[in-house]
Scaffold this motif. Structure first.
Motif, PDB file in Angstrom:
ATOM      1  N   LEU A  45      -3.792  -5.241   8.283  1.00 17.32           N
ATOM      2  CA  LEU A  45      -2.329  -5.731   8.920  1.00 17.32           C
ATOM      3  C   LEU A  45      -2.172  -4.863  10.432  1.00 17.32           C
ATOM      4  O   LEU A  45      -2.833  -4.319  10.448  1.00 17.32           O
ATOM      5  CB  LEU A  45      -1.587  -5.229   8.525  1.00 17.32           C
ATOM      6  CG  LEU A  45       0.054  -5.291   8.392  1.00 17.32           C
ATOM      7  CD1 LEU A  45       0.193  -7.622   8.271  1.00 17.32           C
ATOM      8  CD2 LEU A  45       1.059  -5.582   7.206  1.00 17.32           C
ATOM      9  N   ILE A  46      -2.271  -5.718  11.479  1.00 16.32           N
ATOM     10  CA  ILE A  46      -2.283  -5.200  12.345  1.00 16.32           C
ATOM     11  C   ILE A  46      -1.041  -5.372  13.099  1.00 16.32           C
ATOM     12  O   ILE A  46      -0.513  -6.977  13.043  1.00 16.32           O
ATOM     13  CB  ILE A  46      -3.705  -5.816  13.482  1.00 16.32           C
ATOM     14  CG1 ILE A  46      -4.679  -5.488  12.270  1.00 16.32           C
ATOM     15  CG2 ILE A  46      -2.785  -5.489  15.171  1.00 16.32           C
ATOM     16  CD1 ILE A  46      -5.794  -6.522  14.002  1.00 16.32           C
ATOM     17  N   THR A  47      -0.533  -4.290  13.595  1.00 18.59           N
ATOM     18  CA  THR A  47       0.800  -4.392  14.978  1.00 18.59           C
ATOM     19  C   THR A  47       0.810  -4.723  16.233  1.00 18.59           C
ATOM     20  O   THR A  47      -0.129  -4.242  16.634  1.00 18.59           O
ATOM     21  CB  THR A  47       1.829  -3.132  14.378  1.00 18.59           C
ATOM     22  OG1 THR A  47       1.694  -2.305  14.910  1.00 18.59           O
ATOM     23  CG2 THR A  47       2.503  -3.770  12.772  1.00 18.59           C
ATOM     24  N   ILE A  48       1.359  -5.252  16.543  1.00 20.00           N
ATOM     25  CA  ILE A  48       1.327  -5.013  18.435  1.00 20.00           C
ATOM     26  C   ILE A  48       2.734  -4.595  18.953  1.00 20.00           C
ATOM     27  O   ILE A  48       4.054  -5.511  19.034  1.00 20.00           O
ATOM     28  CB  ILE A  48       0.987  -6.915  18.497  1.00 20.00           C
ATOM     29  CG1 ILE A  48      -0.094  -7.453  17.898  1.00 20.00           C
ATOM     30  CG2 ILE A  48       1.137  -6.525  20.196  1.00 20.00           C
ATOM     31  CD1 ILE A  48      -0.437  -9.054  18.492  1.00 20.00           C
ATOM     32  N   PHE A  58      -1.800  -1.431  11.443  1.00 17.57           N
ATOM     33  CA  PHE A  58      -0.434  -0.413  10.174  1.00 17.57           C
ATOM     34  C   PHE A  58      -1.356  -0.191   9.006  1.00 17.57           C
ATOM     35  O   PHE A  58      -1.219   0.784   8.854  1.00 17.57           O
ATOM     36  CB  PHE A  58       0.623  -2.212   9.822  1.00 17.57           C
ATOM     37  CG  PHE A  58       1.526  -1.971   9.135  1.00 17.57           C
ATOM     38  CD1 PHE A  58       2.715  -0.371   9.878  1.00 17.57           C
ATOM     39  CD2 PHE A  58       1.513  -1.779   7.931  1.00 17.57           C
ATOM     40  CE1 PHE A  58       3.789  -0.868   9.316  1.00 17.57           C
ATOM     41  CE2 PHE A  58       2.929  -1.610   7.031  1.00 17.57           C
ATOM     42  CZ  PHE A  58       3.099  -0.630   7.641  1.00 17.57           C
ATOM     43  N   HIS A  59      -2.414  -1.293   8.403  1.00 16.35           N
ATOM     44  CA  HIS A  59      -2.848  -0.926   7.117  1.00 16.35           C
ATOM     45  C   HIS A  59      -4.122  -1.634   6.278  1.00 16.35           C
ATOM     46  O   HIS A  59      -3.873  -2.646   7.282  1.00 16.35           O
ATOM     47  CB  HIS A  59      -1.714  -0.675   6.074  1.00 16.35           C
ATOM     48  CG  HIS A  59      -2.594   0.140   4.780  1.00 16.35           C
ATOM     49  ND1 HIS A  59      -2.403   0.874   4.732  1.00 16.35           N
ATOM     50  CD2 HIS A  59      -2.353  -0.961   3.722  1.00 16.35           C
ATOM     51  CE1 HIS A  59      -3.452   0.787   2.984  1.00 16.35           C
ATOM     52  NE2 HIS A  59      -3.184   0.445   2.448  1.00 16.35           N
ATOM     53  N   SER A  60      -5.086  -1.234   6.058  1.00 18.36           N
ATOM     54  CA  SER A  60      -6.050  -2.365   5.597  1.00 18.36           C
ATOM     55  C   SER A  60      -6.222  -1.825   3.667  1.00 18.36           C
ATOM     56  O   SER A  60      -5.214  -1.110   3.295  1.00 18.36           O
ATOM     57  CB  SER A  60      -6.939  -1.757   5.876  1.00 18.36           C
ATOM     58  OG  SER A  60      -7.753  -1.646   7.223  1.00 18.36           O
ATOM     59  N   GLU A  61      -6.081  -3.311   3.253  1.00 20.34           N
ATOM     60  CA  GLU A  61      -6.432  -3.096   1.473  1.00 20.34           C
ATOM     61  C   GLU A  61      -7.371  -4.158   1.437  1.00 20.34           C
ATOM     62  O   GLU A  61      -7.978  -4.724   2.436  1.00 20.34           O
ATOM     63  CB  GLU A  61      -5.210  -4.089   0.953  1.00 20.34           C
ATOM     64  CG  GLU A  61      -3.980  -3.354   1.281  1.00 20.34           C
ATOM     65  CD  GLU A  61      -4.416  -2.093  -0.104  1.00 20.34           C
ATOM     66  OE1 GLU A  61      -5.391  -2.051  -1.128  1.00 20.34           O
ATOM     67  OE2 GLU A  61      -3.143  -1.312   0.009  1.00 20.34           O
TER      68      GLU A  61
END
Length: 137
Positions: A45-48, A58-61
């Motif tokens: 999950l990537i934020t810009i 943001f985080h990986s799962e």
């Protein structure tokens, strides 16, 4: 068989919408990036950040499939503030006008916070000036 595939896509879209809604971010400020990793699906999950036009992890799962990874991400999003520390990182992009930027991360450690900052880029493109563990409010 086709109906099942459609249901999976509908469920994935619903969970992605829930994650965006929970985080309160605009659709164009959040990227769901999927890849295969050791026989599983990895969701990054990537934020810009629109202010300095940079992307951060943001985080990986990891999940058995896309929906499983999304469900795990939603659980993380709903609980991360209680489980992870808050860090402030001051940095500059070496190819820019040397403007000092401040970014905030939730992470399990200083190293995790820096990994989120450097995600998807060469570490030589950013100079970090400070990493601060923020006090618990």
């Amino acid at each position: 068989m086709m109906e099942t595939a459609n249901d999976i896509h509908v469920e994935a879209a619903r969970i992605q919408k829930d994650i965006k809604s929970y985080l309160g971010l605009r659709s164009n400020a959040l990227i769901f990036e999927y890849s295969k990793f050791e026989g599983k699906i990895k969701l990054d999950l990537i934020t810009i950040n629109p202010r300095h036009n940079q992307s951060f992890l943001f985080h990986s799962e990891l999940g058995f499939d896309k929906v499983d990874a999304l469900k795990k991400m939603l659980t993380y999003v709903e609980n991360y503030k209680e489980k992870e520390s808050s860090y402030t990182i001051q940095w500059i992009a070496n190819n820019e006008n040397k403007e000092l930027h401040t970014s905030y991360f939730r992470a399990s450690s200083i190293y995790d916070a820096l990994d989120k900052l450097y995600y998807g880029r060469d570490s030589n493109t950013i100079t970090v000036f400070s990493v601060v563990l923020n006090p618990v409010a």
